[in-house]
Write a protein that holds these residues in place. Structure first.
Motif, mmCIF file in Angstrom:
data_model
loop_
_atom_site.group_PDB
_atom_site.id
_atom_site.type_symbol
_atom_site.label_atom_id
_atom_site.label_comp_id
_atom_site.label_asym_id
_atom_site.label_seq_id
_atom_site.Cartn_x
_atom_site.Cartn_y
_atom_site.Cartn_z
ATOM 1 N N GLY A 100 0.801 -1.221 0.000
ATOM 2 C CA GLY A 100 0.000 0.000 0.000
ATOM 3 C C GLY A 100 0.833 1.270 0.000
ATOM 4 N N GLN A 140 -6.708 0.917 -3.028
ATOM 5 C CA GLN A 140 -7.089 1.042 -1.619
ATOM 6 C C GLN A 140 -8.517 0.535 -1.399
ATOM 7 O OE1 GLN A 140 -4.668 1.689 0.488
ATOM 8 N NE2 GLN A 140 -3.422 1.897 -1.397
ATOM 9 N N GLU A 153 -6.466 4.587 4.709
ATOM 10 C CA GLU A 153 -5.704 4.514 3.467
ATOM 11 C C GLU A 153 -6.467 5.127 2.297
ATOM 12 O OE1 GLU A 153 -4.749 0.430 3.072
ATOM 13 O OE2 GLU A 153 -3.029 0.531 4.443
#
Length: 526
Positions: A100, A140, A153
């Protein structure tokens, strides 16, 4: 023209740097992954995907760099767009492989989109920024749906997407400003170069000599006229004109007299004018050089023109009372009661009135300045016709014509040249008669191979003009004779100059006193 058409060609250096950057970032990512410098933040989620993607990206960028070098860094928008799309895809895969946005790889998208904003037009660069933003947000959302990520996120992905758009917009704005500034600078540069070439051409064609001497007296600029007047004595490969250099030194030291006269090799004088030029490396001197003789001739012509207007006005006022005096004298001479002594006095009045009238006519002719009507003639045939007309009724004078028989095409006004030759021939007859008792004149015409022009000479048997009077014989009202008015030779030279002819006195090849007329070539005056 759109930036998509012009940017790849205008940003060769940026293309080269960006291609090297792509190779370097791929190698750095591989190095960080294998050395574990980043604390295991890169490639921890999907290490195999990270390795294969980074390796493929490195090979792709090496191939792209070699391709650009082969094409001299000239490419098009489609190729740049494909590479930018590959960057976005690669960095999205690396973000996914690293778990991520916490890996920090999202900022690499920022750099790639910034490069695209410079190399591509507004729509394409905005399109790729949108693709990158949507890709980050989609990753995300996928993590959130698979419960491998958090809602925080999503906020980070949205912030990165917003940052991408803001950065791309700012770079587009700045890039457009820079592009327009470059266009203006390029236009001004071309205009300045054009003006510089124009100024150089004007200076080179000026009749006035222009010379710029630097702080060490080295010539920074010198035109053709200056070289001719100074006879190539000022040149980077020659010694300087010593007198000129000394005058410039004195002027730089004292800044007193900036107009000086310096001698020339041919005995004439040159008029030099100095002016100071200041620049970053010191002080240069701008020198204007002119032939002082020509300046004096120009001043003399201006003075004579003013004198001609004045004398023409006076002559016009004299004619009426002069005509009345002459008429009264003629009537008085016809009176039967007039004594012989008085009749002689009236004859004197009539003769002197006639002489004054001739002077008035000459002055009026000078003031009228009739424009020439020049045509091309064969000089030999023209002289034969002239001699036939001139000799009619003058049996006591002998005029001989010497022509080579060669065709001599020349260009002049027949009436004006006839007046000049008549004047000079009558002068020749008069001076021959004074010297030998017989009026004799010689007219010859020939082609001078050395000077490459046609010559007409009117010679006599007189002693010629004394050396000390040569500079005065063509001045108005100068005469050595008792009955002359001093305007004949002056009018003759004025008419010759009006026809591009040169008139001067010399000794002929057979040592006779001679007035010589030099014709310009027909090719030069056509």
């Amino acid at each position: 023209m759109s930036s998509s058409q012009t940017s790849p060609q205008q940003h060769h250096e940026l293309l080269r740097i960006s291609a090297i950057y792509r190779v370097a970032i791929a190698l750095v990512l591989l190095g960080v992954f294998y050395s574990d410098i980043g604390g295991g933040s890169l490639g921890t989620y999907l290490p195999t995907l990270f390795i294969y993607t980074t390796s493929s990206y490195a090979l792709l960028n090496v191939a792209w760099l070699l391709f650009l070098r082969q094409k001299a860094y000239q490419t098009n928008s489609s190729q740049v767009g494909i590479i930018l799309g590959c960057d976005i895809l690669v960095f999205l895969l690396l973000i996914e492989a690293s778990g991520g946005l916490n890996s920090g790889l999202g900022y690499l998208l920022l750099i790639s989109c910034s490069i695209g904003a410079i190399l591509l037009d507004k729509r394409l660069s905005a399109f790729f920024a949108a693709i990158a933003s949507l890709g980050v947000i989609a990753l995300q959302l996928y993590h959130l749906l698979t419960e491998s990520g958090s809602s925080q996120e999503i906020v980070s992905a949205g912030g990165l997407g917003l940052l991408l758009f803001v950065t791309v917009s700012a770079i587009q704005y700045l890039s457009e400003r820079i592009r327009k500034a470059n266009i203006r600078a390029d236009k001004q540069s071309r205009q300045a170069a054009h003006l510089q070439r124009l100024a150089q051409e004007i200076i080179e064609r000026m009749n006035t000599g222009v010379l710029v001497l630097g702080p060490t007296y080295k010539p920074e600029l010198i035109n053709k006229s200056a070289r001719r007047l100074l006879e190539n004595q000022v040149d980077a490969a020659h010694d300087y004109h010593e007198e000129l250099r000394q005058k410039v030194k004195e002027w730089r030291s004292h800044k007193s007299q900036n107009n000086v006269l310096i001698p020339a090799k041919n005995g004439d004088e040159l008029h030099a004018n100095f002016s100071e030029l200041q620049h970053d490396t010191g002080h240069s001197t701008l020198v204007f050089v002119e032939d002082n003789r020509k300046l004096a001739e120009a001043a003399q012509k201006l003075k004579l023109a003013s004198l001609g207007q004045l004398t023409a006005s006076i002559a016009h006022e004299i004619r009426n009372p002069l005509a009345a005096i002459q008429h009264a004298a003629q009537l008085l001479s016809e009176s039967p009661e007039l004594k012989e002594e008085d009749r002689q006095l009236t004859d004197i009045i009539c003769r002197q009135s006639q002489r004054i009238n001739e002077i008035v006519e000459n002055v009026m002719q000078l003031s009228r300045k009739r424009a020439r009507s020049a045509q091309e003639y064969e000089l030999g045939a023209w002289l034969k016709q002239f001699l036939a007309d001139f000799s009619a009724g003058k049996a006591d004078n002998a005029v001989e014509l010497d022509s080579t028989g060669q065709a001599l095409p020349v260009y002049f006004d027949s009436a004006q040249l006839s007046q000049v030759v008549t004047n000079l021939t009558e002068n020749a007859l008069e001076h021959s008669k004074l010297a030998t008792g017989v009026g004799h004149a010689y007219i010859s015409a020939y082609y001078n191979k050395e000077r490459r022009n046609t010559i007409l000479e009117i010679k006599d048997l007189g002693t010629g003009v004394p050396e000390e009077l040569l500079n005065k014989i063509f001045e108005p009202f100068f005469t050595t004779g008792k009955n002359g008015n001093g305007l004949g030779l002056y009018i003759a030279r004025e008419l010759c100059e009006a026809n591009n002819l040169s008139l001067y006195h010399c000794r002929s090849s057979d040592n006779k006193s001679c007035f010589r007329i030099e014709f310009a070539n027909c090719e030069e005056i056509a």
